[in-house]
Design a protein around this motif. Structure first.
Motif, short mmCIF file in Angstrom:
data_model
loop_
_atom_site.label_atom_id
_atom_site.label_comp_id
_atom_site.label_asym_id
_atom_site.label_seq_id
_atom_site.Cartn_x
_atom_site.Cartn_y
_atom_site.Cartn_z
N ARG A 73 1.14 -0.96 -0.04
CA ARG A 73 0.22 0.69 -0.07
C ARG A 73 1.11 1.10 0.07
O ARG A 73 0.58 1.99 -0.77
N PRO A 74 1.62 1.55 1.01
CA PRO A 74 3.00 2.50 0.72
C PRO A 74 3.31 2.92 -0.58
O PRO A 74 3.62 3.96 -0.78
N ALA A 77 0.56 4.23 -2.23
CA ALA A 77 0.28 5.87 -2.13
C ALA A 77 1.80 6.71 -2.68
O ALA A 77 1.20 7.80 -3.70
N GLY A 136 -3.36 2.03 -1.87
CA GLY A 136 -2.96 3.20 -1.54
C GLY A 136 -3.17 4.19 -1.99
O GLY A 136 -3.07 5.50 -1.56
N SER A 404 -0.29 10.12 2.04
CA SER A 404 -0.90 8.93 1.48
C SER A 404 0.28 7.78 2.21
O SER A 404 -0.29 7.12 2.47
N HIS A 408 -0.33 4.63 4.45
CA HIS A 408 -0.74 3.46 4.38
C HIS A 408 0.32 2.40 5.66
O HIS A 408 0.71 1.62 5.03
#
Length: 466
Positions: A73-74, A77, A136, A404, A408
Protein backbone atom coordinates in the motif's frame (compact mmCIF):
# COMPACT_ATOMS: atom_id res chain seq x y z
CA UNK A 1 2.81 21.93 8.36
CA UNK A 2 0.48 24.06 6.31
CA UNK A 3 0.47 27.57 7.74
CA UNK A 4 -2.37 29.30 9.58
CA UNK A 5 -4.12 32.39 8.28
CA UNK A 6 -7.13 34.50 9.04
CA UNK A 7 -9.05 33.61 5.94
CA UNK A 8 -10.84 30.26 5.64
CA UNK A 9 -11.16 27.75 2.82
CA UNK A 10 -13.91 28.54 0.33
CA UNK A 11 -16.89 26.38 1.12
CA UNK A 12 -18.81 24.46 -1.48
CA UNK A 13 -22.61 24.89 -1.42
CA UNK A 14 -24.30 22.42 0.93
CA UNK A 15 -25.93 20.51 -1.93
CA UNK A 16 -22.63 20.31 -3.77
CA UNK A 17 -20.60 19.17 -0.74
CA UNK A 18 -23.22 16.52 0.02
CA UNK A 19 -22.79 15.07 -3.47
CA UNK A 20 -19.00 15.24 -3.14
CA UNK A 21 -19.04 13.40 0.19
CA UNK A 22 -21.51 10.78 -1.01
CA UNK A 23 -19.66 10.09 -4.26
CA UNK A 24 -16.23 9.96 -2.65
CA UNK A 25 -17.34 7.96 0.37
CA UNK A 26 -19.40 5.46 -1.64
CA UNK A 27 -16.49 4.73 -3.93
CA UNK A 28 -14.00 4.41 -1.09
CA UNK A 29 -16.37 2.14 0.85
CA UNK A 30 -16.60 -0.19 -2.15
CA UNK A 31 -12.81 -0.27 -2.42
CA UNK A 32 -12.58 -1.20 1.26
CA UNK A 33 -15.25 -3.86 0.68
CA UNK A 34 -13.14 -5.30 -2.13
CA UNK A 35 -10.06 -5.24 0.08
CA UNK A 36 -11.67 -6.73 3.19
CA UNK A 37 -13.80 -9.40 1.55
CA UNK A 38 -10.51 -11.24 1.21
CA UNK A 39 -9.86 -11.10 4.94
CA UNK A 40 -13.45 -11.73 5.99
CA UNK A 41 -13.45 -15.10 4.21
CA UNK A 42 -10.13 -16.29 5.63
CA UNK A 43 -11.50 -19.03 7.89
CA UNK A 44 -13.69 -20.37 5.06
CA UNK A 45 -11.36 -20.62 2.09
CA UNK A 46 -7.76 -20.40 3.36
CA UNK A 47 -7.26 -24.14 2.86
CA UNK A 48 -8.44 -23.90 -0.75
CA UNK A 49 -5.33 -21.94 -1.66
CA UNK A 50 -2.78 -22.80 1.05
CA UNK A 51 -2.32 -26.16 2.75
CA UNK A 52 0.22 -26.23 5.58
CA UNK A 53 -1.00 -29.22 7.53
CA UNK A 54 -2.95 -27.42 10.27
CA UNK A 55 -6.06 -25.21 10.10
CA UNK A 56 -4.34 -22.37 11.99
CA UNK A 57 -1.30 -22.72 9.72
CA UNK A 58 -3.54 -22.39 6.66
CA UNK A 59 -5.09 -19.26 8.17
CA UNK A 60 -1.64 -17.79 8.81
CA UNK A 61 -0.56 -18.56 5.22
CA UNK A 62 -3.74 -16.89 3.95
CA UNK A 63 -3.09 -13.89 6.20
CA UNK A 64 0.43 -13.70 4.80
CA UNK A 65 -1.07 -13.31 1.31
CA UNK A 66 -3.53 -10.82 2.82
CA UNK A 67 -0.61 -8.94 4.40
CA UNK A 68 1.12 -8.55 1.04
CA UNK A 69 -1.68 -6.21 0.05
CA UNK A 70 -0.98 -4.12 3.13
CA UNK A 71 2.78 -4.05 2.62
CA UNK A 72 2.53 -2.68 -0.93
CA UNK A 73 0.00 0.00 0.00
CA UNK A 74 2.77 2.57 0.69
CA UNK A 75 4.14 1.99 -2.82
CA UNK A 76 0.66 2.61 -4.20
CA UNK A 77 0.50 5.75 -2.08
CA UNK A 78 3.76 7.02 -3.60
CA UNK A 79 2.87 6.09 -7.17
CA UNK A 80 -0.72 7.31 -7.24
CA UNK A 81 -0.05 10.18 -4.85
CA UNK A 82 2.47 11.54 -7.34
CA UNK A 83 -0.09 11.25 -10.14
CA UNK A 84 -2.71 12.94 -7.95
CA UNK A 85 -0.44 15.92 -7.27
CA UNK A 86 0.63 16.16 -10.93
CA UNK A 87 -2.61 15.47 -12.82
CA UNK A 88 -5.44 15.79 -10.31
CA UNK A 89 -7.36 14.09 -7.50
CA UNK A 90 -10.44 12.96 -9.44
CA UNK A 91 -8.65 11.17 -12.29
CA UNK A 92 -6.40 9.28 -9.88
CA UNK A 93 -9.07 7.77 -7.68
CA UNK A 94 -11.10 6.78 -10.74
CA UNK A 95 -8.12 4.72 -11.90
CA UNK A 96 -7.51 3.15 -8.47
CA UNK A 97 -11.16 2.14 -8.15
CA UNK A 98 -11.18 0.43 -11.54
CA UNK A 99 -8.00 -1.51 -10.72
CA UNK A 100 -9.35 -2.65 -7.37
CA UNK A 101 -12.67 -3.83 -8.81
CA UNK A 102 -11.12 -5.84 -11.62
CA UNK A 103 -8.70 -7.60 -9.25
CA UNK A 104 -11.47 -8.51 -6.81
CA UNK A 105 -13.61 -9.90 -9.62
CA UNK A 106 -10.70 -12.04 -10.82
CA UNK A 107 -10.25 -13.52 -7.33
CA UNK A 108 -13.83 -14.77 -7.63
CA UNK A 109 -12.89 -16.58 -10.86
CA UNK A 110 -9.54 -17.94 -9.66
CA UNK A 111 -9.16 -21.76 -9.64
CA UNK A 112 -8.15 -23.27 -6.29
CA UNK A 113 -5.08 -25.32 -5.40
CA UNK A 114 -7.02 -28.50 -6.06
CA UNK A 115 -7.34 -27.48 -9.72
CA UNK A 116 -4.05 -25.78 -10.61
CA UNK A 117 -1.81 -26.56 -7.63
CA UNK A 118 0.48 -24.00 -5.97
CA UNK A 119 -0.05 -21.61 -8.90
CA UNK A 120 -3.40 -20.69 -7.31
CA UNK A 121 -1.70 -19.19 -4.28
CA UNK A 122 0.91 -17.41 -6.41
CA UNK A 123 -1.70 -15.81 -8.67
CA UNK A 124 -3.67 -14.80 -5.60
CA UNK A 125 -0.63 -12.97 -4.21
CA UNK A 126 -0.26 -11.16 -7.54
CA UNK A 127 -3.85 -9.96 -7.37
CA UNK A 128 -3.34 -8.90 -3.75
CA UNK A 129 -0.36 -6.80 -4.80
CA UNK A 130 -2.46 -4.96 -7.39
CA UNK A 131 -5.25 -4.48 -4.85
CA UNK A 132 -2.82 -3.04 -2.32
CA UNK A 133 -1.37 -0.62 -4.86
CA UNK A 134 -4.87 0.54 -5.81
CA UNK A 135 -5.98 1.09 -2.22
CA UNK A 136 -2.74 2.95 -1.53
CA UNK A 137 -3.84 5.58 -4.03
CA UNK A 138 -7.54 5.71 -3.16
CA UNK A 139 -7.70 6.93 0.43
CA UNK A 140 -5.41 9.93 0.08
CA UNK A 141 -7.26 11.08 -3.03
CA UNK A 142 -10.72 10.82 -1.47
CA UNK A 143 -9.69 12.46 1.82
CA UNK A 144 -7.85 15.27 0.04
CA UNK A 145 -10.71 15.81 -2.40
CA UNK A 146 -13.31 16.24 0.36
CA UNK A 147 -11.04 18.36 2.57
CA UNK A 148 -10.25 20.74 -0.27
CA UNK A 149 -13.99 21.36 -0.76
CA UNK A 150 -14.81 21.69 2.95
CA UNK A 151 -15.16 24.93 4.93
CA UNK A 152 -12.52 25.62 7.57
CA UNK A 153 -14.70 24.89 10.60
CA UNK A 154 -16.24 21.66 9.27
CA UNK A 155 -13.23 19.86 7.82
CA UNK A 156 -13.10 17.23 10.56
CA UNK A 157 -16.84 16.63 10.28
CA UNK A 158 -16.88 16.27 6.50
CA UNK A 159 -13.76 14.11 6.23
CA UNK A 160 -15.08 11.82 8.97
CA UNK A 161 -17.46 10.39 6.38
CA UNK A 162 -14.40 9.01 4.59
CA UNK A 163 -13.32 7.45 7.89
CA UNK A 164 -16.62 5.57 8.05
CA UNK A 165 -15.94 3.91 4.72
CA UNK A 166 -13.30 1.47 5.97
CA UNK A 167 -15.60 0.24 8.70
CA UNK A 168 -18.62 0.18 6.39
CA UNK A 169 -16.58 -1.76 3.83
CA UNK A 170 -15.89 -4.41 6.45
CA UNK A 171 -19.51 -4.32 7.59
CA UNK A 172 -20.85 -4.75 4.04
CA UNK A 173 -18.39 -7.58 3.38
CA UNK A 174 -19.63 -9.40 6.48
CA UNK A 175 -23.24 -8.77 5.44
CA UNK A 176 -22.73 -10.10 1.92
CA UNK A 177 -20.96 -13.18 3.28
CA UNK A 178 -23.74 -13.93 5.75
CA UNK A 179 -26.49 -13.34 3.18
CA UNK A 180 -24.78 -15.56 0.62
CA UNK A 181 -24.12 -18.31 3.15
CA UNK A 182 -27.69 -18.31 4.44
CA UNK A 183 -29.04 -18.28 0.86
CA UNK A 184 -27.00 -21.10 -0.65
CA UNK A 185 -26.41 -23.09 2.53
CA UNK A 186 -23.15 -23.92 4.40
CA UNK A 187 -22.02 -26.77 2.13
CA UNK A 188 -22.62 -24.91 -1.15
CA UNK A 189 -21.01 -21.79 0.31
CA UNK A 190 -17.87 -23.73 1.23
CA UNK A 191 -17.80 -25.40 -2.22
CA UNK A 192 -18.49 -22.43 -4.54
CA UNK A 193 -20.67 -19.82 -2.84
CA UNK A 194 -17.63 -18.02 -1.40
CA UNK A 195 -16.95 -16.73 -4.92
CA UNK A 196 -20.16 -14.67 -5.02
CA UNK A 197 -18.98 -11.83 -2.71
CA UNK A 198 -15.95 -11.36 -4.94
CA UNK A 199 -17.94 -11.42 -8.16
CA UNK A 200 -20.66 -8.95 -7.12
CA UNK A 201 -18.03 -6.29 -6.48
CA UNK A 202 -17.79 -5.60 -10.22
CA UNK A 203 -21.36 -4.27 -10.21
CA UNK A 204 -20.68 -2.08 -7.17
CA UNK A 205 -17.60 -0.64 -8.87
CA UNK A 206 -19.55 0.11 -12.07
CA UNK A 207 -22.18 2.06 -10.13
CA UNK A 208 -19.58 4.01 -8.19
CA UNK A 209 -17.60 4.90 -11.31
CA UNK A 210 -20.80 6.24 -12.87
CA UNK A 211 -21.49 8.39 -9.80
CA UNK A 212 -17.94 9.71 -9.59
CA UNK A 213 -17.71 10.51 -13.28
CA UNK A 214 -19.88 13.60 -12.77
CA UNK A 215 -17.57 15.13 -10.14
CA UNK A 216 -15.32 18.08 -10.93
CA UNK A 217 -11.70 18.49 -9.92
CA UNK A 218 -10.76 19.89 -6.49
CA UNK A 219 -11.02 23.72 -6.47
CA UNK A 220 -7.69 24.14 -4.65
CA UNK A 221 -5.90 21.94 -7.18
CA UNK A 222 -7.49 23.86 -10.06
CA UNK A 223 -6.39 27.14 -8.47
CA UNK A 224 -2.83 25.85 -8.14
CA UNK A 225 -2.89 24.70 -11.73
CA UNK A 226 -4.25 28.02 -13.01
CA UNK A 227 -1.38 29.97 -11.46
CA UNK A 228 1.28 27.40 -12.37
CA UNK A 229 2.09 26.33 -8.80
CA UNK A 230 1.48 22.58 -9.08
CA UNK A 231 4.48 20.50 -8.09
CA UNK A 232 6.84 19.39 -10.85
CA UNK A 233 8.25 16.61 -8.67
CA UNK A 234 5.97 15.75 -5.71
CA UNK A 235 8.20 12.88 -4.53
CA UNK A 236 11.27 15.10 -4.30
CA UNK A 237 9.39 17.90 -2.57
CA UNK A 238 7.72 15.50 -0.13
CA UNK A 239 10.66 13.37 0.91
CA UNK A 240 13.88 15.32 0.30
CA UNK A 241 12.74 18.61 1.81
CA UNK A 242 13.90 18.29 5.45
CA UNK A 243 10.96 20.26 6.87
CA UNK A 244 8.30 18.27 5.01
CA UNK A 245 10.09 14.96 5.62
CA UNK A 246 10.02 15.71 9.34
CA UNK A 247 6.24 16.05 9.19
CA UNK A 248 5.95 12.81 7.21
CA UNK A 249 7.95 10.98 9.91
CA UNK A 250 5.95 12.60 12.71
CA UNK A 251 2.68 11.69 11.00
CA UNK A 252 3.79 8.06 10.91
CA UNK A 253 5.29 7.58 14.36
CA UNK A 254 3.06 10.06 16.19
CA UNK A 255 -0.33 9.32 14.61
CA UNK A 256 -0.90 6.74 11.90
CA UNK A 257 0.95 3.67 13.20
CA UNK A 258 -0.91 3.83 16.52
CA UNK A 259 -4.21 4.51 14.80
CA UNK A 260 -3.50 1.59 12.44
CA UNK A 261 -2.98 -1.02 15.18
CA UNK A 262 -6.03 0.23 17.09
CA UNK A 263 -8.20 -0.10 13.95
CA UNK A 264 -7.05 -3.62 13.05
CA UNK A 265 -7.08 -4.90 16.63
CA UNK A 266 -10.63 -3.70 17.27
CA UNK A 267 -12.04 -5.16 14.04
CA UNK A 268 -9.93 -7.68 12.14
CA UNK A 269 -7.91 -9.16 14.98
CA UNK A 270 -11.08 -9.40 17.05
CA UNK A 271 -12.77 -11.30 14.19
CA UNK A 272 -9.90 -13.75 13.74
CA UNK A 273 -9.59 -14.17 17.50
CA UNK A 274 -13.26 -15.06 17.82
CA UNK A 275 -13.08 -17.56 14.95
CA UNK A 276 -9.69 -19.19 15.48
CA UNK A 277 -8.99 -18.93 19.22
CA UNK A 278 -12.46 -18.93 20.76
CA UNK A 279 -13.85 -21.12 17.94
CA UNK A 280 -16.99 -18.99 17.62
CA UNK A 281 -19.03 -20.22 14.61
CA UNK A 282 -18.79 -18.22 11.37
CA UNK A 283 -22.30 -16.75 11.54
CA UNK A 284 -22.00 -15.82 15.21
CA UNK A 285 -18.56 -14.24 14.84
CA UNK A 286 -19.62 -12.16 11.83
CA UNK A 287 -22.77 -11.02 13.62
CA UNK A 288 -20.77 -10.06 16.72
CA UNK A 289 -18.38 -7.91 14.70
CA UNK A 290 -21.09 -6.59 12.38
CA UNK A 291 -23.42 -5.43 15.16
CA UNK A 292 -20.55 -3.79 17.04
CA UNK A 293 -19.54 -1.94 13.87
CA UNK A 294 -23.14 -0.88 13.22
CA UNK A 295 -23.50 0.70 16.67
CA UNK A 296 -20.07 2.32 16.51
CA UNK A 297 -20.38 3.85 13.03
CA UNK A 298 -22.11 7.11 14.14
CA UNK A 299 -19.24 7.70 16.54
CA UNK A 300 -16.88 8.35 13.61
CA UNK A 301 -19.03 11.33 12.66
CA UNK A 302 -19.21 12.44 16.30
CA UNK A 303 -15.44 12.36 16.79
CA UNK A 304 -14.91 14.16 13.46
CA UNK A 305 -17.37 16.87 14.49
CA UNK A 306 -15.86 17.07 17.97
CA UNK A 307 -12.38 17.49 16.50
CA UNK A 308 -13.58 20.71 14.82
CA UNK A 309 -14.58 22.00 18.26
CA UNK A 310 -11.88 20.85 20.70
CA UNK A 311 -9.05 19.72 18.43
CA UNK A 312 -7.88 16.53 16.74
CA UNK A 313 -4.60 15.59 18.45
CA UNK A 314 -5.81 14.45 21.86
CA UNK A 315 -8.86 12.66 20.51
CA UNK A 316 -6.60 10.50 18.34
CA UNK A 317 -4.07 9.91 21.09
CA UNK A 318 -6.76 9.00 23.64
CA UNK A 319 -7.88 6.10 21.42
CA UNK A 320 -4.32 4.78 21.32
CA UNK A 321 -3.80 5.18 25.06
CA UNK A 322 -7.05 3.40 25.92
CA UNK A 323 -6.13 0.51 23.64
CA UNK A 324 -2.65 0.13 25.11
CA UNK A 325 -4.03 0.18 28.66
CA UNK A 326 -7.08 -2.06 28.27
CA UNK A 327 -6.56 -4.61 25.45
CA UNK A 328 -5.09 -7.19 27.82
CA UNK A 329 -7.88 -7.05 30.41
CA UNK A 330 -10.54 -6.93 27.67
CA UNK A 331 -9.34 -10.11 25.97
CA UNK A 332 -8.79 -11.78 29.34
CA UNK A 333 -12.42 -11.10 30.18
CA UNK A 334 -13.60 -12.23 26.73
CA UNK A 335 -11.99 -15.63 27.34
CA UNK A 336 -14.62 -16.43 29.97
CA UNK A 337 -17.36 -16.16 27.32
CA UNK A 338 -15.62 -18.09 24.51
CA UNK A 339 -17.50 -20.68 22.44
CA UNK A 340 -15.30 -23.76 22.85
CA UNK A 341 -14.58 -24.92 26.38
CA UNK A 342 -11.29 -26.34 25.12
CA UNK A 343 -10.17 -24.23 22.12
CA UNK A 344 -7.22 -26.58 21.47
CA UNK A 345 -9.44 -29.65 21.03
CA UNK A 346 -8.67 -31.42 17.76
CA UNK A 347 -11.21 -31.23 14.98
CA UNK A 348 -10.84 -34.93 14.07
CA UNK A 349 -10.07 -38.14 15.92
CA UNK A 350 -7.50 -40.79 14.95
CA UNK A 351 -9.94 -42.32 12.47
CA UNK A 352 -10.53 -38.98 10.77
CA UNK A 353 -14.00 -38.45 12.24
CA UNK A 354 -14.99 -34.90 13.15
CA UNK A 355 -15.27 -34.16 16.85
CA UNK A 356 -17.64 -31.35 17.85
CA UNK A 357 -16.32 -28.82 20.31
CA UNK A 358 -17.60 -28.96 23.85
CA UNK A 359 -19.47 -25.66 24.12
CA UNK A 360 -18.64 -23.40 27.05
CA UNK A 361 -21.80 -23.07 29.20
CA UNK A 362 -20.92 -19.39 29.73
CA UNK A 363 -20.69 -18.69 25.98
CA UNK A 364 -22.35 -15.32 25.27
CA UNK A 365 -22.29 -13.60 21.87
CA UNK A 366 -23.86 -10.53 23.48
CA UNK A 367 -21.09 -10.11 26.04
CA UNK A 368 -18.42 -10.72 23.41
CA UNK A 369 -20.13 -8.10 21.24
CA UNK A 370 -20.01 -5.57 24.08
CA UNK A 371 -16.26 -6.08 24.44
CA UNK A 372 -15.78 -5.66 20.68
CA UNK A 373 -17.89 -2.49 20.78
CA UNK A 374 -15.63 -1.06 23.51
CA UNK A 375 -12.67 -1.62 21.20
CA UNK A 376 -14.62 0.08 18.41
CA UNK A 377 -14.92 3.21 20.57
CA UNK A 378 -11.13 3.37 20.60
CA UNK A 379 -11.16 2.97 16.80
CA UNK A 380 -13.50 5.93 16.34
CA UNK A 381 -11.42 8.15 18.61
CA UNK A 382 -8.17 7.38 16.79
CA UNK A 383 -9.58 7.20 13.27
CA UNK A 384 -12.39 9.78 13.08
CA UNK A 385 -10.21 12.94 13.08
CA UNK A 386 -7.10 11.62 11.34
CA UNK A 387 -8.00 12.44 7.72
CA UNK A 388 -8.46 16.11 8.55
CA UNK A 389 -5.31 16.07 10.66
CA UNK A 390 -3.16 14.66 7.85
CA UNK A 391 -4.63 17.04 5.26
CA UNK A 392 -3.77 19.98 7.50
CA UNK A 393 -0.17 18.87 8.00
CA UNK A 394 0.90 19.29 4.37
CA UNK A 395 0.76 21.99 1.65
CA UNK A 396 -1.69 21.65 -1.23
CA UNK A 397 0.90 21.16 -3.98
CA UNK A 398 2.23 17.92 -2.41
CA UNK A 399 -0.63 17.02 -0.07
CA UNK A 400 -1.80 13.86 -1.87
CA UNK A 401 1.71 12.37 -1.90
CA UNK A 402 2.81 13.54 1.55
CA UNK A 403 -0.24 12.39 3.51
CA UNK A 404 -0.73 9.12 1.65
CA UNK A 405 2.64 7.59 2.51
CA UNK A 406 2.52 7.87 6.33
CA UNK A 407 -1.14 6.87 6.33
CA UNK A 408 -0.54 3.65 4.41
CA UNK A 409 2.69 2.84 6.24
CA UNK A 410 0.87 3.23 9.55
CA UNK A 411 -2.27 1.40 8.49
CA UNK A 412 -0.96 -0.99 5.87
CA UNK A 413 2.29 -2.12 7.48
CA UNK A 414 1.95 -1.51 11.22
CA UNK A 415 -1.82 -2.00 11.36
CA UNK A 416 -2.28 -4.60 8.65
CA UNK A 417 0.28 -6.88 10.25
CA UNK A 418 -1.66 -7.11 13.53
CA UNK A 419 -3.64 -10.29 12.65
CA UNK A 420 -0.72 -12.32 11.24
CA UNK A 421 1.74 -11.22 13.92
CA UNK A 422 -0.85 -11.84 16.64
CA UNK A 423 -1.84 -15.34 15.50
CA UNK A 424 1.81 -16.25 14.80
CA UNK A 425 2.80 -15.24 18.33
CA UNK A 426 -0.04 -17.34 19.72
CA UNK A 427 0.96 -20.36 17.65
CA UNK A 428 4.64 -19.94 18.53
CA UNK A 429 4.19 -19.44 22.26
CA UNK A 430 1.00 -21.33 23.00
CA UNK A 431 -0.15 -18.24 24.92
CA UNK A 432 -3.51 -16.95 23.71
CA UNK A 433 -2.71 -13.46 24.98
CA UNK A 434 0.69 -13.14 23.29
CA UNK A 435 -0.82 -11.67 20.15
CA UNK A 436 -1.74 -8.50 22.04
CA UNK A 437 1.85 -7.56 22.87
CA UNK A 438 2.43 -6.10 19.41
CA UNK A 439 -0.56 -3.70 19.16
CA UNK A 440 -0.13 -2.65 22.81
CA UNK A 441 3.53 -1.75 22.24
CA UNK A 442 2.92 0.13 18.97
CA UNK A 443 -0.05 2.08 20.38
CA UNK A 444 1.96 3.05 23.49
CA UNK A 445 4.99 4.21 21.49
CA UNK A 446 2.82 6.24 19.12
CA UNK A 447 1.00 7.89 22.03
CA UNK A 448 4.29 9.01 23.59
CA UNK A 449 5.72 10.34 20.32
CA UNK A 450 2.46 12.08 19.42
CA UNK A 451 1.99 13.63 22.85
CA UNK A 452 5.47 15.15 22.76
CA UNK A 453 5.93 16.18 19.13
CA UNK A 454 2.57 16.57 17.36
CA UNK A 455 0.92 19.98 17.16
CA UNK A 456 -2.78 20.74 16.98
CA UNK A 457 -3.97 21.49 13.44
CA UNK A 458 -7.69 22.30 13.59
CA UNK A 459 -7.12 26.04 13.03
CA UNK A 460 -4.79 25.58 10.05
CA UNK A 461 -5.97 27.29 6.86
CA UNK A 462 -5.11 24.92 4.00
CA UNK A 463 -5.53 27.71 1.41
CA UNK A 464 -2.80 29.86 2.93
CA UNK A 465 0.00 28.24 0.91
CA UNK A 466 -1.57 29.16 -2.47
Amino acid sequence: MASSAARSAPAAPDQHITKIIFSSAAGTMIEWYDFYIFGSLASTIASKFYQTGTPLGDIIAWLAAFAVGFIVRPFGAIFFGRIGDLIGRKYTFMVTMTLMGVCTFLVGLLPTQETIGPAAGIILIGLRILQGLALGGEYGGAATYIAEHAPQDKRGFYTSFIQITATLGLFVSLGVILTTRLTVGPEAFAAWGWRIPFLVSIFLIAVSLYIRSSLKESPLFLRLKSIGQTSKNPLKESFTNPVNLRYVILALFGATMGQGVVWYTGQFYALYYLQNIFKVPLVDSNLIIGVAILFATPLFILTGWLSDRIGRKWLMLSGMALGALTYYPIYSAMYNFRYALDPLQKLVDAAGNKIPYEVNPNYSPVVLGVFVFIQMIYVTLAYGPIAAYLVEMFPTRIRYTSMSLPYHLGNGVFGGMVPIIGLSLIQGTGNNMAGLYYPIAIAAICFIVGAIFLKETKDVDITADI
